[in-house]
Design an enzyme around this catalytic site. Structure first.
Site, short mmCIF file in Angstrom:
data_model
loop_
_atom_site.label_atom_id
_atom_site.label_comp_id
_atom_site.label_asym_id
_atom_site.label_seq_id
_atom_site.Cartn_x
_atom_site.Cartn_y
_atom_site.Cartn_z
N GLU A 1 0.87 -1.17 0.00
CA GLU A 1 0.00 0.00 0.00
C GLU A 1 0.91 1.21 0.00
O GLU A 1 1.66 1.42 0.95
CB GLU A 1 -0.91 0.00 1.23
CG GLU A 1 -1.86 1.19 1.26
CD GLU A 1 -2.46 1.41 2.63
OE1 GLU A 1 -2.48 2.58 3.08
OE2 GLU A 1 -2.89 0.42 3.26
N CYS B 1 -3.56 7.54 5.35
CA CYS B 1 -3.42 7.19 3.94
C CYS B 1 -4.70 7.48 3.17
O CYS B 1 -4.69 7.52 1.94
CB CYS B 1 -3.03 5.73 3.78
SG CYS B 1 -4.11 4.57 4.65
#
Length: 480
Positions: free
Chosen positions: A226, A263
């Protein structure tokens, strides 16, 4: 502290020895091991939060909640193991009359083997030693070796001690979970021939380097990273008219949450030109506070990221947040859709910290041209009203994100069966999720047994087990 080559070899050897036990463990045993870790973390919550706050400065309230999320996802994966559908059990009975004759085929998913997990800086519990990657890899039946993040080394060591002790007391084999430290050890770990997959949450540059190492092995392994995400938001003119003040409140609260270090932060927000939304956001952000960032590296990079954006002639500062003496000050920047479509490599670069970029659009055509330039993201958000014609907008957003929101803001990820936390590159290196029950799929591989004697089949594929497990037989789904 850096893990030596000799120490790494010993750790990996222990994981290799434990792999068979994990892969063949039955559901109650494996679920019990996961719950043992969760119970131990809860029992040591106070001590762990104190260490985490000292190293990350995220605050006891936030960190206490994060421990709860971490233990909750461990227990979720325990229930996933017990429920059994993750195994994708599938049987085709033999059919001698078929053309050509069909043998008996029985298929299931099994653990890939030892998994490397790289901790994140911004979630010292939920994406760290016992976070979602570790929980899902263990649930899949694999030992885990965690590379500690340099931003919270003491917490990583203590969390590993607590979890390893819990696993030992619960009867799990030695080598079930281990910790390594240092960049060199991390690089060596992802290249070690015993390691069969890796999970990573962090920067685009760091993740890409590890991705290349994993892909460049003589035996390449899957690397589930990620990486970066700008999480586009589109607000329609009708939405501004109907609830502009509430949307401005929500945006400011979202992009400053955790000092902008999520994020899923809404980093690029497309707003109708002339609707007054920019002014509404600027008014509210003036009172928003910033604070210290997680690491010196992140602190040093934040002003540079802002300056890069301001270097584009289209970008202006709309407002700053409250002055702060010990960290990053929130900032709202503005540009226009034409500039974004022309220079996405500059204007759509993720900046980690409390900043968001408002992008004015004058028409749907301008909006869609800019959206076409947006890179892959974890989330996309559409704030619209019932009468809005948004089909093309929604299609563009859906193509760029793994989770599409129609209410609220993307900072906040529910850990559930249906969650998707992953999207097209550069959000992730694959189309899998790192949050939710489906995260287990990353660390499994399919195996089919043809005409196998019943006593040699894995236990879940035997008829007596299938009677109580979800499975598909001869094309028909059967749920006990």
């Amino acid at each position: 502290m850096t893990t030596t080559t000799a120490e790494l070899d010993r750790i990996v050897a222990d994981a290799a020895a434990a792999a068979h036990v994990w892969r063949t463990s039955d559901a109650p045993t494996r679920a019990g091991w996961l719950r043992a870790i969760a119970d131990a973390l809860d029992a040591n919550r106070g001590e762990l939060v104190e260490i985490a706050d000292r190293e990350t400065r995220l605050g006891a309230t936030r960190l206490t909640g994060e421990v709860g999320r971490t233990t909750g996802q461990l227990r979720l994966f325990a229930s996933v193991v017990e429920e059994g559908s993750y195994l994708e059990l599938t049987v085709d009975d033999a059919d001698p009359a078929a053309t050509p004759p069909r043998p008996e085929l029985r298929r299931l998913l099994v653990g890939v083997g030892p998994v490397a997990v790289f901790s994140a800086s911004n979630f010292p519990f939920a994406f760290s030693v016992c976070g979602g990657d570790t929980a899902s890899a263990l649930a899949a039946g694999n030992p885990v070796i965690v590379k500690a993040h340099s931003g919270h080394p003491e917490l990583s060591r203590r969390t590993a001690e607590v979890a390893i002790a819990a696993l030992t007391d619960a009867g799990a084999p030695a080598g079930s979970l281990a910790l390594v430290e240092g960049r060199e050890a991390g690089n060596a770990l992802v290249q070690h021939p015993v390691v069969q997959a890796a999970g990573f949450t962090g920067s685009l540059s760091g993740g890409r380097a590890l991705f290349d190492l994993a892909s460049g092995r003589p035996d390449p392994i899957p690397f589930y990273g990620e990486l970066g995400s700008v999480n586009p938001v589109v607000i329609t003119p009708a939405a501004v008219v109907a609830r502009g003040d509430a949307l401005a409140d929500g945006l400011v609260g979202s992009f400053t949450l955790g000092v902008g270090q999520f994020c899923t932060k809404p980093g690029v927000v497309f707003v109708p030109d002339g609707a007054g939304f920019e002014d509404a956001v600027a008014t509210r952000v003036a009172a928003a506070s910033g604070g210290p960032l997680l690491t010196d590296r992140i602190t040093d990079a934040f002003p540079g990221g802002i300056e890069t954006l301001l270097g584009d002639p289209s970008v202006q500062v709309a407002a700053h947040g409250a002055e702060t003496h010990d960290g990053a000050r929130p900032v709202v920047l503005t540009t226009d859709a034409e500039a974004v479509a022309a220079r996405p490599e500059v204007l759509l670069e993720e900046v980690f910290g409390p900043v968001t970029l408002l992008v004015r659009y004058g028409s749907d055509a301008d909006l869609h041209a800019a959206l076409a330039a947006v890179p892959g993201s974890l989330t996309a958000t559409l704030h619209a009203e019932e009468g809005d014609a948004v089909d093309e907008t929604l299609e563009l957003l859906q193509a760029r994100a793994g989770r599409v929101l129609f209410a609220g803001w993307p900072t906040g990820v529910a850990v559930t069966w249906s969650q998707q936390h992953g999207g097209p590159w550069p959000a992730t290196t694959s189309l899998h999720t790192s949050v939710g029950a489906s995260a287990i799929r990353r660390f499994l591989r399919p195996v089919t047994f043809q005409d196998a004697p019943a006593h040699l089949l894995p236990a879940p594929l035997r008829d007596e087990s299938l009677a109580s497990l979800p499975h598909r037989r001869n094309g028909t789904l059967r749920v006990p």
